[in-house]
Design a protein around this motif. Structure first.
Motif, short mmCIF file in Angstrom:
data_model
loop_
_atom_site.label_atom_id
_atom_site.label_comp_id
_atom_site.label_asym_id
_atom_site.label_seq_id
_atom_site.Cartn_x
_atom_site.Cartn_y
_atom_site.Cartn_z
N PHE A 131 19.46 2.05 -2.90
CA PHE A 131 20.07 2.72 -4.05
C PHE A 131 19.14 3.77 -4.64
N GLY A 132 17.90 3.79 -4.15
CA GLY A 132 16.96 4.80 -4.59
C GLY A 132 16.40 4.50 -5.98
N GLY A 133 15.38 5.31 -6.38
CA GLY A 133 14.82 5.16 -7.70
C GLY A 133 13.83 4.02 -7.78
N THR A 134 13.13 3.95 -8.91
CA THR A 134 12.12 2.92 -9.10
C THR A 134 12.51 1.92 -10.18
N ALA A 135 13.54 2.22 -10.98
CA ALA A 135 13.98 1.30 -12.02
C ALA A 135 14.65 0.10 -11.37
N PRO A 136 14.54 -1.07 -12.00
CA PRO A 136 15.22 -2.25 -11.43
C PRO A 136 16.72 -2.02 -11.28
N HIS A 137 17.25 -2.53 -10.22
CA HIS A 137 18.69 -2.46 -9.95
C HIS A 137 19.40 -3.38 -10.94
N ARG A 180 19.00 -16.98 -10.04
CA ARG A 180 17.89 -17.54 -9.30
C ARG A 180 17.44 -16.63 -8.16
N LEU A 181 18.40 -16.13 -7.39
CA LEU A 181 18.03 -15.35 -6.21
C LEU A 181 17.62 -13.93 -6.58
N PHE A 182 18.46 -13.20 -7.29
CA PHE A 182 18.10 -11.83 -7.65
C PHE A 182 16.88 -11.81 -8.57
N GLY A 183 16.75 -12.85 -9.39
CA GLY A 183 15.61 -12.90 -10.31
C GLY A 183 14.28 -13.10 -9.61
N GLN A 184 14.29 -13.64 -8.40
CA GLN A 184 13.04 -13.86 -7.66
C GLN A 184 12.59 -12.65 -6.87
N ALA A 185 13.47 -11.69 -6.63
CA ALA A 185 13.15 -10.57 -5.74
C ALA A 185 12.07 -9.69 -6.37
N ARG A 186 10.99 -9.51 -5.64
CA ARG A 186 9.85 -8.70 -6.10
C ARG A 186 9.41 -7.74 -5.00
N ASP A 187 8.84 -6.62 -5.40
CA ASP A 187 8.26 -5.72 -4.41
C ASP A 187 6.83 -6.16 -4.11
N GLY A 237 4.07 -5.15 -5.07
CA GLY A 237 3.21 -5.20 -6.24
C GLY A 237 3.62 -6.23 -7.27
N GLY A 238 4.65 -7.02 -6.97
CA GLY A 238 5.09 -8.05 -7.89
C GLY A 238 6.10 -7.58 -8.92
N ARG A 239 6.57 -6.35 -8.80
CA ARG A 239 7.54 -5.81 -9.77
C ARG A 239 8.93 -6.35 -9.50
N ALA A 240 9.63 -6.75 -10.56
CA ALA A 240 11.00 -7.24 -10.42
C ALA A 240 11.89 -6.12 -9.89
N LEU A 241 12.68 -6.44 -8.88
CA LEU A 241 13.54 -5.44 -8.27
C LEU A 241 14.94 -5.42 -8.88
N TYR A 242 15.27 -6.46 -9.63
CA TYR A 242 16.60 -6.54 -10.24
C TYR A 242 16.48 -6.94 -11.71
N GLU A 243 17.41 -6.45 -12.47
CA GLU A 243 17.56 -6.85 -13.88
C GLU A 243 18.96 -7.46 -14.01
N THR A 274 20.06 -6.12 2.29
CA THR A 274 20.59 -4.77 2.45
C THR A 274 19.84 -3.79 1.56
N ASP A 275 19.53 -4.20 0.34
CA ASP A 275 18.86 -3.31 -0.62
C ASP A 275 17.40 -3.08 -0.30
N HIS A 276 16.69 -4.16 0.08
CA HIS A 276 15.23 -4.08 0.13
C HIS A 276 14.61 -4.59 1.43
N GLY A 277 15.42 -4.99 2.40
CA GLY A 277 14.89 -5.38 3.68
C GLY A 277 14.71 -6.88 3.82
N ALA A 278 14.48 -7.29 5.08
CA ALA A 278 14.41 -8.71 5.41
C ALA A 278 13.21 -9.40 4.78
N ALA A 279 12.09 -8.70 4.65
CA ALA A 279 10.89 -9.35 4.12
C ALA A 279 11.11 -9.85 2.70
N VAL A 280 11.72 -9.02 1.87
CA VAL A 280 11.99 -9.42 0.48
C VAL A 280 13.00 -10.56 0.46
N ALA A 281 14.08 -10.43 1.22
CA ALA A 281 15.10 -11.47 1.24
C ALA A 281 14.54 -12.78 1.76
#
Length: 330
Positions: A4-10, A30-37, A39-45, A184-191
């Motif tokens: 989806f592009g950008g650096t702000a949390p989805h 639980r699932l979206f809340g655990q997703a981190r890049d 650097g440990g930044r939350a990928l979803y809000e 789909t959003d961030h790749g297999a490693a994050v998932a």
């Protein structure tokens, strides 16, 4: 980088309704809340919203206090609609109150939307599933087809992805769908990391067909009922169409026609289904080898049983036994 592009949390909005299933709402957080890049930044809000802020009744004695009305729907990148108890009530018309349609009407065009379990009825009533391949809980498939015959329904899969519109089959399928969207959003490693943290597999084999309860005994009082009962008792002897017709005292041609009228399928298709039913029972309740089970159920060889199980259930006999076998943990 997110697709989806950008650096702000989805931004994910979870829209709950009275009669909500707490587990489905919790899955998303639980699932979206655990997703981190890296650097440990939350990928979803994730924000939970409803028709109005305040208490929301659930299908248990546990209630929700929802902090938001429908406003988060306007800014959301993804909107998830979990099931509610009212979805299971069969109605002759679309189960969509005007205030619910108005609230979900705030969702921006192009926003990714997804349903969990029977919430597919809500998306269908809004017209969001038109032209899509969708799924819902296997117990609701007959009602769904009756209400929305123009929508392509696949009752055998855990979830469907039509790009911006996704559906999940049942409660736990919300996990599969959420992991799929994160992947789909961030790749297999994050998932995969989210899956590890939740102690669930990143992928589940097969579809929901393997979880459907086996059919009840064949109805009595039909012209072909005795032949069907006889065939079930002699599966290992690989009953033929001619033998079944003889039990029913009919010619093969008459028997085949009558069989289709009474069951809706051909004798061959019906026999395969009964063999699979019996094979599943033996896989669940015995330690017989796959080859032994294949012989007892009329498949002949283990290879044939594996082929049919993959075709009908999407899993191998070994995988099915590890999932459902009563001796698995012993």
């Amino acid at each position: 980088m997110s697709v989806f592009g950008g650096t702000a949390p989805h931004k994910v909005a979870v829209f709950v309704r009275d009669g909500a299933l707490p587990i489905e709402t919790g899955i998303v957080h639980r699932l979206f809340g655990q997703a981190r890049d890296a650097g440990g930044r939350a990928l979803y809000e994730v924000a939970t919203c409803a028709l109005a802020p305040g208490p929301v009744r659930t299908d248990t004695d546990l209630g929700f206090t929802v902090p938001h009305g429908p406003d988060p729907l306007v800014e959301a990148d993804t909107v998830l609609v979990p099931a509610a108890q009212e979805d299971y009530v069969e109605r002759p018309h679309d189960p969509l109150a005007p205030e619910l349609a108005e609230a979900l009407g705030r969702v921006r065009p192009g926003t990714r939307v997804a349903s969990i379990c029977s919430a597919a009825f809500v998306l269908a009533a809004l017209g969001w599933l038109d032209g899509c391949r969708v799924t819902t809980h296997w117990r609701s498939t007959g009602f769904f087809r009756a209400m929305y015959p123009h929508i392509e329904l696949d009752p055998d899969v855990l979830y469907t992805d039509n790009g911006r519109v996704l559906t999940a089959a049942g409660v736990a399928s919300g996990i599969d769908l959420s992991l799929h969207m994160i992947r789909t959003d961030h790749g297999a490693a994050v998932a995969n990391e989210v899956a590890r943290g939740t102690v669930v597999p990143p992928h589940r084999d097969g579809g929901q067909a393997q979880y459907v309860r086996r059919p009840v005994p064949e109805p009595e009082g039909t012209r072909t009922g005795a032949a069907r009962a006889w065939a079930v008792e002699h599966l290992g002897q690989r009953p033929t169409l001619a033998q079944m017709a003889a039990v029913a005292s009919m010619s093969v041609r008459t028997f085949t026609r009558r069989f289709r009228e009474e069951t809706g399928v051909s004798p061959g298709r019906w026999l395969t289904a009964r063999r699979l039913d019996r094979a599943r029972e033996l896989l669940e309740g015995t330690r017989l080898t796959v080859d032994d089970i294949a012989r007892r159920t009329g498949f002949g060889t283990g290879a044939s049983l594996r082929q049919h199980m993959h075709a009908e259930l999407g899993v191998s006999p070994g995988r099915y036994r590890r999932t459902f076998g009563v001796h698995t943990a012993q």
